[in-house]
Design an enzyme around this catalytic site. Structure first.
Site, short mmCIF file in Angstrom:
data_model
loop_
_atom_site.label_atom_id
_atom_site.label_comp_id
_atom_site.label_asym_id
_atom_site.label_seq_id
_atom_site.Cartn_x
_atom_site.Cartn_y
_atom_site.Cartn_z
N TYR A 34 -34.57 -12.97 1.70
CA TYR A 34 -33.82 -13.99 0.96
C TYR A 34 -32.33 -13.63 0.89
CZ TYR A 34 -31.97 -16.80 -2.80
OH TYR A 34 -31.19 -17.65 -3.53
N LYS A 62 -29.89 -29.63 -6.77
CA LYS A 62 -30.26 -29.42 -8.16
C LYS A 62 -29.80 -30.55 -9.08
CE LYS A 62 -32.16 -25.66 -6.68
NZ LYS A 62 -31.58 -25.46 -5.36
N TYR A 115 -29.82 -21.21 2.36
CA TYR A 115 -30.84 -22.27 2.38
C TYR A 115 -30.66 -23.23 3.56
CZ TYR A 115 -31.86 -20.91 -2.47
OH TYR A 115 -32.21 -20.22 -3.60
C1 LIG Z 1 -32.25 -24.50 -4.34
C2 LIG Z 1 -31.85 -24.87 -2.98
C3 LIG Z 1 -32.80 -25.21 -1.99
C4 LIG Z 1 -34.28 -25.11 -2.20
O1 LIG Z 1 -34.79 -26.04 -3.10
P1 LIG Z 1 -36.07 -25.65 -3.96
O2 LIG Z 1 -36.34 -26.84 -4.77
O3 LIG Z 1 -35.69 -24.43 -4.76
O4 LIG Z 1 -37.17 -25.32 -3.01
C5 LIG Z 1 -32.37 -25.62 -0.76
N1 LIG Z 1 -31.05 -25.65 -0.47
C6 LIG Z 1 -30.11 -25.31 -1.37
C7 LIG Z 1 -28.69 -25.37 -0.95
C8 LIG Z 1 -30.47 -24.91 -2.65
O5 LIG Z 1 -29.52 -24.56 -3.52
#
Ligand SMILES: *Cc1c(COP(=O)(O)O)cnc(C)c1O
Length: 333
Positions: free
Chosen positions: A263, A49, A289
């Site tokens: 999720y 991010k 993720y």
């Molecule tokens: C937000 C996030 C993702 C996914 O990215 P997007 O742009 O939302 O698809 C992947 N890994 C981590 C650790 C994240 O925080």
């Protein structure tokens, strides 16, 4: 590319390293696997991010905002990184958290990213799963405006055509890095959720006319929906950049076979992948993720999905702070 026309702040630790995972590569006996360390972008334990927030926070400041509002799941890495960026810029930060897992665990609800949100000075408002979080952010913004504040709304995951610019830039950064190392990258793999990361990479790689195969590993939506989200945002991002050409031919692939029960809900494959990398490479991935992304990478490599490829890059999108929201997962390993 006309990306320099957009306002951008520079707080990311960029370029992030590109490192070989030799013990993992030996273990799998397939192509050489590399990791692009976007877990090292700076800002409160890092993550993907940061790149998006460089553009989003610049847009907020340009619009005269004195605070930001965003939303995410309870253990949102995006919320935590937004809180950190806001702190650094002296902006207020209001986070709306959606209970997407139904977990009543103390750690899940109060440790990890939640603890860091509070530590960075953000306010937290909690909502049940299934809440219209976009409408809630609008309501919250109206309340702040009535108090004389100037809020800027950042969408969940920072995923709009402004945030995605961070990953258009990442595609270019990776190409420059690979060229300098004389490395030919065959495929780039990463976890895909709110879609801004993959959409930015799709747009960036298309703009660079790159033939790198990009594969997202889904963490929430089914394949068709995930691919449609990515394609839609990649198309909008290219338009935003004034690069409308060839957008009908965008290649978008998301494999959503590794989501498991839902999720933020753990899977055996994720658990094995996270502990494998912790033990083989000394690296931390996360349960929501990057751990599921890695599970996909490892399983697909074993199944020969990358047969003939010499070099695969896994984009490490961060998230290790969320490990502390799931303290019991590896207890009996
Ligand atoms: C937000 C996030 C993702 C996914 O990215 P997007 O742009 O939302 O698809 C992947 N890994 C981590 C650790 C994240 O925080």
């Amino acid at each position: 590319m006309a990306i320099t026309q957009f306002p951008r702040l520079r707080f990311g630790h960029l370029p992030t390293p590109l490192e070989p995972l030799d013990r993992l590569s030996d273990y799998l006996g397939g192509p050489r696997i590399w990791v692009k360390r976007d877990d090292c972008t700076g800002l409160s334990t890092g993550g993907n991010k940061t790149r998006k927030l460089e553009f989003l926070m610049a847009a907020a400041l340009e619009g005269g905002a004195d605070c930001v509002i965003t939303q995410g799941a309870t253990q949102s890495n995006h919320a935590r990184q937004t809180a950190a960026a806001a702190a650094r810029l002296g902006l207020g930060c209001h986070i709306l958290l959606e209970d997407r897992t139904g977990s009543e665990e103390m750690a899940y609800n109060h440790s990890g990213n939640v603890m860091l949100d509070v530590l960075h000075g953000a306010t937290i408002e909690r909502h049940p799963g299934g809440t219209d979080m976009v409408a809630e952010m609008e309501r919250f913004a109206a309340e702040l405006r009535a108090e004389g504040k100037s809020p800027y709304i950042i969408p969940g995951g920072g995923s709009n055509e402004t945030g995605a610019l961070g990953y258009v830039e990442c595609a270019r950064e990776l190409m420059v890095q690979a060229d300098a190392m004389k490395l030919k990258i065959d495929a780039l793999v990463h976890a895909t959720g709110s879609s801004g990361t993959q959409a930015g990479l799709v747009a960036g790689l298309a703009a660079l006319d790159s033939d790198i195969e990009l594969l997202g590993i889904g963490v929430r939506a089914p394949r068709e929906k995930q691919e449609a989200m990515v394609r839609d945002l990649a198309t909008r991002t290219l338009k935003h950049l004034g690069l409308g050409a060839d957008i009908a031919n965008l290649k978008v692939e998301a494999n959503c076979d590794y989501v498991g029960p839902g999720y933020g809900l753990p899977t055996e494959g994720m658990k094995s992948a996270v502990s494998l990398l912790a033990r083989l490479e000394g690296l931390l991935f996360d349960p929501v993720y990057s751990g599921k992304g890695l599970d996909g990478l490892i399983d697909l490599t074993r199944k020969g999905r990358f047969a003939g490829a010499a070099n695969i890059v896994f984009l490490h999108t961060g998230g290790s702070a969320a490990l502390f929201g799931y303290p019991a997962l590896w207890e009996n390993d």
